[in-house]
Design a protein around this motif. Structure first.
Motif, mmCIF file in Angstrom:
data_model
loop_
_atom_site.group_PDB
_atom_site.id
_atom_site.type_symbol
_atom_site.label_atom_id
_atom_site.label_comp_id
_atom_site.label_asym_id
_atom_site.label_seq_id
_atom_site.Cartn_x
_atom_site.Cartn_y
_atom_site.Cartn_z
ATOM 1 N N VAL A 21 -25.892 19.311 -12.609
ATOM 2 C CA VAL A 21 -26.621 19.680 -13.822
ATOM 3 C C VAL A 21 -26.058 18.861 -14.973
ATOM 4 O O VAL A 21 -24.848 18.875 -15.226
ATOM 5 C CB VAL A 21 -26.484 21.188 -14.117
ATOM 6 N N GLN A 22 -26.932 18.128 -15.681
ATOM 7 C CA GLN A 22 -26.511 17.286 -16.785
ATOM 8 C C GLN A 22 -27.393 17.562 -17.999
ATOM 9 O O GLN A 22 -28.529 18.018 -17.865
ATOM 10 C CB GLN A 22 -26.619 15.801 -16.406
ATOM 11 N N PRO A 23 -26.883 17.276 -19.217
ATOM 12 C CA PRO A 23 -27.719 17.411 -20.419
ATOM 13 C C PRO A 23 -28.914 16.475 -20.339
ATOM 14 O O PRO A 23 -28.855 15.404 -19.725
ATOM 15 C CB PRO A 23 -26.776 17.031 -21.560
ATOM 16 N N SER A 24 -30.025 16.890 -20.955
ATOM 17 C CA SER A 24 -31.239 16.077 -20.920
ATOM 18 C C SER A 24 -31.075 14.781 -21.707
ATOM 19 O O SER A 24 -31.788 13.813 -21.476
ATOM 20 C CB SER A 24 -32.422 16.879 -21.477
ATOM 21 N N SER A 25 -30.152 14.749 -22.654
ATOM 22 C CA SER A 25 -29.867 13.534 -23.421
ATOM 23 C C SER A 25 -28.360 13.359 -23.500
ATOM 24 O O SER A 25 -27.607 14.333 -23.463
ATOM 25 C CB SER A 25 -30.467 13.627 -24.830
ATOM 26 N N GLU A 26 -27.937 12.123 -23.598
ATOM 27 C CA GLU A 26 -26.506 11.834 -23.663
ATOM 28 C C GLU A 26 -25.940 12.348 -24.990
ATOM 29 O O GLU A 26 -26.488 12.082 -26.070
ATOM 30 C CB GLU A 26 -26.264 10.336 -23.523
ATOM 31 N N LEU A 27 -24.836 13.066 -24.916
ATOM 32 C CA LEU A 27 -24.180 13.575 -26.110
ATOM 33 C C LEU A 27 -22.956 12.724 -26.403
ATOM 34 O O LEU A 27 -22.204 12.357 -25.495
ATOM 35 C CB LEU A 27 -23.752 15.037 -25.913
ATOM 36 N N GLU A 28 -22.776 12.413 -27.671
ATOM 37 C CA GLU A 28 -21.607 11.635 -28.058
ATOM 38 C C GLU A 28 -20.361 12.504 -28.029
ATOM 39 O O GLU A 28 -20.428 13.739 -28.184
ATOM 40 C CB GLU A 28 -21.808 11.067 -29.464
ATOM 41 N N ALA A 29 -19.231 11.858 -27.819
ATOM 42 C CA ALA A 29 -17.968 12.586 -27.756
ATOM 43 C C ALA A 29 -17.740 13.334 -29.059
ATOM 44 O O ALA A 29 -17.926 12.797 -30.151
ATOM 45 C CB ALA A 29 -16.820 11.616 -27.483
ATOM 46 N N GLY A 30 -17.329 14.578 -28.968
ATOM 47 C CA GLY A 30 -17.072 15.413 -30.138
ATOM 48 C C GLY A 30 -18.270 16.219 -30.574
ATOM 49 O O GLY A 30 -18.137 17.167 -31.340
ATOM 50 N N GLU A 31 -19.482 15.854 -30.114
ATOM 51 C CA GLU A 31 -20.680 16.607 -30.491
ATOM 52 C C GLU A 31 -20.982 17.744 -29.532
ATOM 53 O O GLU A 31 -21.614 18.716 -29.911
ATOM 54 C CB GLU A 31 -21.894 15.674 -30.537
ATOM 55 N N GLU A 32 -20.529 17.603 -28.288
ATOM 56 C CA GLU A 32 -20.923 18.607 -27.308
ATOM 57 C C GLU A 32 -20.194 19.939 -27.550
ATOM 58 O O GLU A 32 -19.015 19.961 -27.873
ATOM 59 C CB GLU A 32 -20.656 18.119 -25.884
ATOM 60 N N VAL A 33 -20.967 21.009 -27.441
ATOM 61 C CA VAL A 33 -20.454 22.377 -27.561
ATOM 62 C C VAL A 33 -20.923 23.142 -26.333
ATOM 63 O O VAL A 33 -22.096 23.088 -25.967
ATOM 64 C CB VAL A 33 -20.964 23.066 -28.849
ATOM 65 N N LEU A 34 -20.000 23.850 -25.719
ATOM 66 C CA LEU A 34 -20.340 24.622 -24.526
ATOM 67 C C LEU A 34 -21.109 25.864 -24.936
ATOM 68 O O LEU A 34 -20.564 26.779 -25.555
ATOM 69 C CB LEU A 34 -19.054 24.997 -23.774
ATOM 70 N N ARG A 35 -22.417 25.883 -24.617
ATOM 71 C CA ARG A 35 -23.278 26.987 -25.025
ATOM 72 C C ARG A 35 -23.419 28.067 -23.954
ATOM 73 O O ARG A 35 -23.747 29.209 -24.268
ATOM 74 C CB ARG A 35 -24.674 26.468 -25.376
ATOM 75 N N GLY A 36 -23.169 27.736 -22.705
ATOM 76 C CA GLY A 36 -23.346 28.733 -21.675
ATOM 77 C C GLY A 36 -23.139 28.149 -20.297
ATOM 78 O O GLY A 36 -22.594 27.043 -20.132
ATOM 79 N N TRP A 37 -23.629 28.904 -19.313
ATOM 80 C CA TRP A 37 -23.425 28.534 -17.919
ATOM 81 C C TRP A 37 -24.676 28.811 -17.107
ATOM 82 O O TRP A 37 -25.395 29.778 -17.371
ATOM 83 C CB TRP A 37 -22.243 29.315 -17.334
ATOM 84 N N LEU A 38 -24.919 27.956 -16.128
ATOM 85 C CA LEU A 38 -26.030 28.114 -15.198
ATOM 86 C C LEU A 38 -25.441 28.490 -13.842
ATOM 87 O O LEU A 38 -24.600 27.765 -13.302
ATOM 88 C CB LEU A 38 -26.830 26.818 -15.095
ATOM 89 N N LEU A 39 -25.860 29.624 -13.299
ATOM 90 C CA LEU A 39 -25.358 30.112 -12.017
ATOM 91 C C LEU A 39 -26.393 29.877 -10.930
ATOM 92 O O LEU A 39 -27.587 30.153 -11.129
ATOM 93 C CB LEU A 39 -25.031 31.607 -12.098
ATOM 94 N N ASP A 40 -25.934 29.382 -9.798
ATOM 95 C CA ASP A 40 -26.816 29.088 -8.667
ATOM 96 C C ASP A 40 -26.777 30.267 -7.694
ATOM 97 O O ASP A 40 -25.823 30.453 -6.950
ATOM 98 C CB ASP A 40 -26.357 27.809 -7.973
ATOM 99 N N ALA A 41 -27.839 31.073 -7.699
ATOM 100 C CA ALA A 41 -27.940 32.229 -6.804
ATOM 101 C C ALA A 41 -28.983 31.998 -5.719
ATOM 102 O O ALA A 41 -29.485 32.951 -5.121
ATOM 103 C CB ALA A 41 -28.288 33.483 -7.607
ATOM 104 N N SER A 42 -29.318 30.736 -5.454
ATOM 105 C CA SER A 42 -30.391 30.437 -4.496
ATOM 106 C C SER A 42 -30.046 30.861 -3.077
ATOM 107 O O SER A 42 -30.934 31.052 -2.250
ATOM 108 C CB SER A 42 -30.709 28.935 -4.528
ATOM 109 N N GLY A 43 -28.752 30.997 -2.773
ATOM 110 C CA GLY A 43 -28.374 31.412 -1.422
ATOM 111 C C GLY A 43 -28.390 32.900 -1.208
ATOM 112 O O GLY A 43 -28.143 33.379 -0.087
ATOM 113 N N ILE A 44 -28.688 33.688 -2.253
ATOM 114 C CA ILE A 44 -28.701 35.153 -2.160
ATOM 115 C C ILE A 44 -30.145 35.626 -2.111
ATOM 116 O O ILE A 44 -30.913 35.373 -3.045
ATOM 117 C CB ILE A 44 -27.955 35.787 -3.346
ATOM 118 N N LYS A 45 -30.512 36.312 -1.065
ATOM 119 C CA LYS A 45 -31.903 36.753 -0.903
ATOM 120 C C LYS A 45 -32.120 38.192 -1.349
ATOM 121 O O LYS A 45 -33.250 38.606 -1.567
ATOM 122 C CB LYS A 45 -32.326 36.606 0.560
ATOM 123 N N ALA A 46 -31.058 38.965 -1.464
ATOM 124 C CA ALA A 46 -31.184 40.377 -1.826
ATOM 125 C C ALA A 46 -31.213 40.543 -3.345
ATOM 126 O O ALA A 46 -30.787 39.650 -4.091
ATOM 127 C CB ALA A 46 -30.019 41.166 -1.218
#
Length: 457
Positions: free
Chosen positions: A126-151
């Protein structure tokens, strides 16, 4: 001798008939009567029993619930509480998490991303849709992959690095295609230091639905912490539990500092309690005790941390405790006074019980009446599978519906009690009359047989 046996048999039959007639239940035998309205296709109807009505019962297990038709005839019924018990298998799964970055001054809430996944939907990168310059990026959240869980997903468990203590609040969104997102509410975890002790809250409840991906987004003014672990608990259930029914606020008493008690209207299978925290910045570890009556010892039911804290102009509240559904009529809360307590006046308390549905088979003409409030009658409910021969969880929702007419419970305890007492007196008089007549009849027959001269051979 033959005449005596026949006479005794007739007397026993007469007594049995009298007892059977007296055992027939009537609406007047119950202290509370509530008119019902029905809709949908019968002949089975299901009524979700309001808590205000349930509290008029005299027996904890609702053995004194009855349904009558317009002629006062009792209807066959079942209590649909067994579908509230869930048979489930739970699994805790470690999932992959991917950071979501954005610029500090970005106006959009959700960062744009580019993803790479396998054919079955498992995320690889998973990558940002546009390149961010150093010092501009801020961690806004997280993406969790639950595709292997069917229940269906029931709970989220997070852990993060130690430099970010305090409360962490974030929104939870779910998606199956990474394009369309559905809100699953908000989550909150915490790591606090209190009286030289650490209090940590890592679990967040989920709505029990399935999703391939979860997106956790922190507020735009707050950067997300660095996760060290992400787990999802899923559960496969054969039936969903009935919703909880909450009571009105219940006033309590305080015998001594740090101890508060409440008296419930009757013995109830309590699933949760909610303690009112009226003062801001209240924080205290608590232990909740319960018992059925004053002569029994207190038993520990639950413990936890209750708080009402103000952060960034918003109140953060945790005022609920979960119980096991044990039957209690008295509750006592012991508060650790190192947190300041809740004051001298006892806070109000709400309790929640599992919703109960009454299913009855309509026989005879309506209107129908729900009656309850008799401490002496025996249980008369049938198993649901007996009442509805082809019963299944799928067709339960297709049954007709019954509802309580009006907002108030129709209750006339004094009048009904007087009528029931008068009716009971007449029953006693009738029973004694039958017994007396039977004895007199036997005595007359015996006297007649004794006066007859012996038969000569």
């Amino acid at each position: 001798m033959s005449q005596k046996l026949n006479l005794g048999w007739l007397g026993a039959v007469a007594l049995g008939v009298a007892l059977s007639a007296n055992a027939q239940e009537k609406p007047a035998d119950f202290a509370t009567q509530v008119p019902l309205s029905v809709s949908g296709e019968g002949p089975w109807y299901r009524l979700e029993l309001p808590l205000a009505v349930q509290l008029n019962a005299r027996q904890t297990d609702l053995s004194d619930v009855r349904v009558f038709n317009a002629a006062g005839e009792v209807q066959a019924y079942a209590l649909a509480r067994e579908i509230a018990s869930t048979h489930e298998s739970r699994a805790l799964t470690d999932v992959k998490w991917f950071p979501l970055y954005n610029t500090a001054d970005a106006t959009e809430r959700a960062p744009g991303i580019r993803v790479q996944s396998t054919a079955n939907g498992t995320l690889v990168e998973v990558q940002p849709s546009s390149e961010l310059e150093a010092g501009e990026e801020v961690l806004r959240g997280w993406l969790l992959d639950a595709s292997g869980i069917k229940a269906p997903l029931q709970q989220l468990n997070l852990d993060w690095t130690s430099e970010r203590d305090g409360f962490q609040r974030f929104s939870i969104e779910a998606s199956d295609d990474l394009q369309h997102w559905q809100s699953w509410g908000e989550g909150q975890v915490a790591r606090l230091t209190f009286a030289d002790e650490r209090v940590e809250q890592h679990d967040v409840g989920l709505p029990g639905q399935s999703a391939r991906y979860l997106r956790l987004l922190w507020n735009s003014s707050q950067s997300a912490p660095t996760l060290t672990s992400a787990q999802l608990e899923s559960a496969t259930t054969r039936s969903l539990p009935l919703p909880l029914v909450w009571s009105h606020p219940l006033a309590g008493t305080s015998v001594k500092a740090g101890e508060y008690s409440w008296q419930l209207p009757m013995g109830l299978n309590v699933e949760r309690v909610q303690v009112e925290l009226s003062q801001s910045n209240s924080l205290a570890p608590v232990t909740l005790y319960g018992r059925r009556e004053s002569s029994l010892p207190w038993q520990s039911l639950s413990s936890g941390l209750l708080y009402r804290l103000t952060q960034n102009g918003q109140d953060v509240v945790q005022n609920e405790l979960q119980l096991s559904g044990q039957t209690v009529q008295q509750l006592k809360l012991v508060v650790d006074d190192r947190g300041g307590g809740f004051g001298a006046q006892a806070p109000t308390l709400k309790f929640a019980v599992r919703s109960t549905q009454v299913v009855f088979l309509a026989r005879g003409a309506g209107p129908y009446t729900l009656a309850l409030g008799n401490s002496t009658v025996k249980a008369a409910n049938l198993p649901l599978s007996t009442l509805v021969p082809d019963y299944s969880a799928a067709n339960f929702a297709t049954l007709g519906k019954a509802s309580v007419e009006g907002a108030a419970v129709v209750s006339s305890t004094s009048t009904l009690t007087a009528a029931a007492t008068t009716d009971t007196n007449w029953k006693k008089f009738g029973l004694w009359a039958v017994l007396l007549l039977s004895v007199l009849f036997l005595a007359a027959m015996a006297f007649s047989l004794l006066r007859k001269p012996p038969v000569k051979p």
